[in-house]
Design a protein around this motif. Sequence first.
Motif, PDB file in Angstrom:
ATOM      1  N   ARG A  65       3.628   5.748  37.460  1.00  0.00           N
ATOM      2  CA  ARG A  65       3.522   4.488  37.496  1.00  0.00           C
ATOM      3  C   ARG A  65       4.680   3.556  38.502  1.00  0.00           C
ATOM      4  O   ARG A  65       4.811   2.786  38.710  1.00  0.00           O
ATOM      5  CB  ARG A  65       4.077   4.570  35.808  1.00  0.00           C
ATOM      6  N   ASP A 102      -1.309   1.060  34.108  1.00  0.00           N
ATOM      7  CA  ASP A 102      -2.431   2.240  34.084  1.00  0.00           C
ATOM      8  C   ASP A 102      -3.570   1.087  33.884  1.00  0.00           C
ATOM      9  O   ASP A 102      -4.680   1.807  34.682  1.00  0.00           O
ATOM     10  CB  ASP A 102      -2.116   2.929  32.561  1.00  0.00           C
ATOM     11  N   LYS A 103      -3.776   0.170  33.855  1.00  0.00           N
ATOM     12  CA  LYS A 103      -4.803  -0.463  33.855  1.00  0.00           C
ATOM     13  C   LYS A 103      -5.287  -0.699  34.800  1.00  0.00           C
ATOM     14  O   LYS A 103      -6.534  -0.755  35.515  1.00  0.00           O
ATOM     15  CB  LYS A 103      -5.016  -1.533  32.877  1.00  0.00           C
ATOM     16  N   THR A 112      -6.769   1.991  36.981  1.00  0.00           N
ATOM     17  CA  THR A 112      -8.185   2.572  36.582  1.00  0.00           C
ATOM     18  C   THR A 112      -9.165   1.282  37.464  1.00  0.00           C
ATOM     19  O   THR A 112     -10.230   1.795  37.608  1.00  0.00           O
ATOM     20  CB  THR A 112      -8.451   1.812  35.706  1.00  0.00           C
ATOM     21  N   HIS A 171       5.900  -2.084  31.621  1.00  0.00           N
ATOM     22  CA  HIS A 171       4.213  -2.496  30.544  1.00  0.00           C
ATOM     23  C   HIS A 171       3.704  -1.493  30.756  1.00  0.00           C
ATOM     24  O   HIS A 171       2.807  -1.470  32.154  1.00  0.00           O
ATOM     25  CB  HIS A 171       3.931  -3.764  30.960  1.00  0.00           C
ATOM     26  N   ASP A 187       1.188   0.357  30.228  1.00  0.00           N
ATOM     27  CA  ASP A 187      -0.125   0.360  29.671  1.00  0.00           C
ATOM     28  C   ASP A 187      -0.834  -1.101  31.016  1.00  0.00           C
ATOM     29  O   ASP A 187      -1.820  -0.774  31.275  1.00  0.00           O
ATOM     30  CB  ASP A 187      -0.128   0.232  28.145  1.00  0.00           C
ATOM     31  N   GLU A 188      -0.279  -1.609  31.291  1.00  0.00           N
ATOM     32  CA  GLU A 188      -0.826  -2.439  32.066  1.00  0.00           C
ATOM     33  C   GLU A 188      -1.057  -1.159  33.896  1.00  0.00           C
ATOM     34  O   GLU A 188      -1.783  -2.281  34.367  1.00  0.00           O
ATOM     35  CB  GLU A 188       0.232  -3.667  32.648  1.00  0.00           C
TER      36      GLU A 188
END
Length: 334
Positions: free
Chosen positions: A60, A303-304, A307, A298, A300-301
Amino acid sequence: TPRVFSGIQPSGNLHLGNYLGALKRFVDWQDRDVESIYCMVDLHAITVWQDPSNLRQATRELCAGFIAAGIDPEKSILINQSQVPEHAQLAWIFNCVARMGWMQRMTQFKDKAGKNAQNASLGLLAYPSLMAADILIYHATHVPVGEDQKQHLELTRDIATKFNHDYGVDFFPLTEPVIEGAATRVMSLRDGSKKMSKSDASDASRINMTDDAEAIAKKIRKAKTDPDALPSEAKGLEERPEARNLVNIYAALNEQSVDQVLADVGGKQFSEFKPMLVDLAVAKLAPISTEMARLMQHPDEIDKILTRGSERARAITAPILRQTYDIVGLIPPV
Ligand code: TYM
């Protein structure tokens, strides 16, 4: 249009060498009229032991580093290697094309495996085969890297050539290594004969992309130099590895040639030049580390973004893998 691919290992300590030799060049390529794909090569990282939670964090953080340095995840395709399974699938085919002797000759393998090569992972030996797959699964034509990756890129051409020859096809392109700029090999700040590296035990040997302004300034002030004044031409740096390294870093950060820099600073002592380098490095690098820290809040951002990048990548890699399987005689699902 040319297709550019490159990768960086998420093995911690993203440093100035990675930035000047690779990341900054990636940004230059992205802003030309090309298709660019940049990859966190997590499967390469695990060829040597990685603690799982550190690996997740480093992946990350590397992604944050790409974005903070100027990679736009809309313009470029930004991916995590393990999320695009065609890389590893093509690597297996290449394991059957490449020869053991080719792998055993790689200087990076010899360095990393050390004295007891029998105890190195099989993945460490096969590393360049996965790297060739990373590039060729996109039919990439241009690969910007630092100088230390040159041998691996030559092997990538050898694998493409042998595959095309063995199967009587003209399928995989011969990729161009792009090794350019004033800092294709950034050296340790403590020892001008050693490459700046993630794994150097001395943190003072490198500028990490997560270092703040104070840390950057301190490391440059302490960097090893010699007692002479700076020369006015590049050839005056030939026998002065530490001096040459600092001038190369200055030139690359300021987007100048070494000769342009020396035209300005030739005759100055390091007592005068180092503060100039500190100012320049802090101005260029501290905003990147600040932005990385912000993005890391962030996860999760991040990871998005990865993806989404993988989905876009697979639109390219899935058809190329399918064609490869067909060439090799593997029956695809009907
Ligand atoms: P890695 O993760 O060791 O380094 C990433 C990039 O940074 C460059 N680099 C340097 N450049 C100048 N001075 C230095 N001191 C310095 N240290 C590192 C490297 O040359 C590299 O461009 N095998 C690759 C990752 C990889 C890859 C690929 C690259 C996997 N698949 C496909 C290109 C294409 C590696 O370990 O880089």
